[in-house]
Design an enzyme around this catalytic site. Structure first.
Site, PDB file in Angstrom:
ATOM      1  N   CYS A 142      -4.039  -9.059   3.914  1.00  0.00           N
ATOM      2  CA  CYS A 142      -3.169  -8.483   3.192  1.00  0.00           C
ATOM      3  C   CYS A 142      -4.050  -6.709   2.263  1.00  0.00           C
ATOM      4  O   CYS A 142      -3.566  -6.397   1.538  1.00  0.00           O
ATOM      5  CB  CYS A 142      -3.185  -9.761   1.819  1.00  0.00           C
ATOM      6  N   ALA A 143      -5.466  -7.124   2.435  1.00  0.00           N
ATOM      7  CA  ALA A 143      -6.410  -6.534   1.958  1.00  0.00           C
ATOM      8  C   ALA A 143      -6.119  -4.962   2.164  1.00  0.00           C
ATOM      9  O   ALA A 143      -6.453  -3.901   1.871  1.00  0.00           O
ATOM     10  CB  ALA A 143      -7.338  -6.236   2.123  1.00  0.00           C
TER      11      ALA A 143
END
Length: 350
Positions: A142-143
């Protein structure tokens, strides 16, 4: 010499198939309620997630049948290739460029494997030059939208006149597992969707916004918060229930430290653009960043319409913020496996 890197174009893409949350809830009940004693306690997550619908590369009927690695990765390659071309073409069009103008492409993805990587598979269709530099990046989860943006901006800054294309593609739905009647698998089936986003980063050519600062922080001893397991049938989700509490207690000081390292204070950020990992995570972020309740409603709207698409989701929020009109200074924030947090500050173009 410091070179200002500009965001010159941003393009989004989602698959054609749409799964409405009510249908996902009904399917999950039919598949898991008879195999999980605690399913009734988990079922409300579908209605409490803040998600109305999600886009997926396969229709809902595909998820009823078991699938192994070969089928999942074939679906990944086909779906990711289509989304790459759509998102990249839209971003380049907005920047007033063609694929022939691109010097370097950074491809971020953590939901499938492809060798050669996706940008090589679509090079002919995109009409990339033979001398294009390719930087495929895996494992950021997700980063990846923010971390990938940071990587692409540094590549652009290091090469005078270079034009760098970032493409973040995730097909989270392909990790859905019939063989795992577990709490975390049910939660994942309520949250994740598929999508892609592309950005064009240039130096000295104007654009939408300029990159002011970047920062990342890796928390020690947090490998069990978020990630994948690699099993025979496919990838398995790792997602700790403690994530919202971790965000509430640990993220604020780290963001403040990253900003301070670049000569900034949290109060100087006019707009936070956050990865909407989930409704509870957004609530936790508002508290951690001392924001008023409802400040991150654009993030909630993206979550409602697309679910959590992992790395590209924050760029969907950025696109919405751009359409609404960026303030003087914004900060993009995303968290991912490691456990880690990434932050980029952007200045509105003059």
């Amino acid at each position: 010499m410091h070179r200002t890197v500009n965001l010159s174009g941003l393009g989004l893409a989602v698959p054609d198939h749409i799964i409405r949350q009510a249908d996902a809830a009904a399917l999950a009940e039919s598949l898991f309620s008879g195999r999980m004693k605690g399913f009734r306690h988990l079922a409300p997550i579908f209605s409490n997630s803040g998600i109305r619908r999600r886009h997926t590369v396969q229709p809902l009927s595909w998820f009823i049948e078991p699938h192994g690695w070969a089928e999942r990765m074939q679906a990944y390659v086909e779906g990711a290739s289509r989304l790459f071309v759509e998102a990249a073409t839209r971003a380049l069009r907005q920047a007033g460029l063609t694929a022939q103008d691109v010097d370097c492409v950074v491809t971020v993805s953590s939901t499938g494997f492809s060798v050669p990587s996706i940008e090589a598979r679509v090079a002919g269709e995109m009409d990339f030059r033979p001398d294009i530099e390719r930087v495929p990046v895996f494992g950021l989860g997700c980063a990846g939208g923010v971390s990938g943006f940071s990587i692409a901006s540094r590549l652009a800054a290091s090469r005078p006149g270079a034009r760098v294309l970032l493409v973040a593609i995730e097909l989270c739905s392909l990790a859905f597992r019939l063989d795992e009647p577990t709490n975390v698998n049910v939660v994942a089936s309520a949250l994740f969707g598929d999508g892609a986003a592309a950005c064009v980063l240039t130096v000295g050519e104007g654009g939408i916004a300029s990159v002011e600062s970047t920062g990342e922080h890796l928390f020690p001893d947090t490998l069990d918060i978020m990630g994948w397991t690699v099993d025979d049938p496919g990838l398995g989700i790792v997602l700790a229930q403690s994530l919202p509490h971790f965000v509430s207690s640990r993220i604020g000081p780290v963001i403040a430290e990253m900003l301070s390292g670049n000569g900034l204070d949290v109060t100087e950020i006019d707009r936070f653009v956050c990865h909407p990992g989930g409704a509870k995570v957004l609530d936790a972020l508002e508290g951690a960043l001392s924001l008023g309740q409802g400040t991150l409603n654009d993030e909630r709207q993206v979550l409602a319409e697309y679910g959590n698409m992992s790395s590209p989701t924050v760029l969907f929020v950025l696109e919405r913020a751009i359409r609404a009109g960026l303030p003087e200074r914004s900060a993009m924030i995303a968290m991912g496996p490691g456990f880690s947090v990434s932050c980029i500050t952007l200045r509105r173009a003059a």
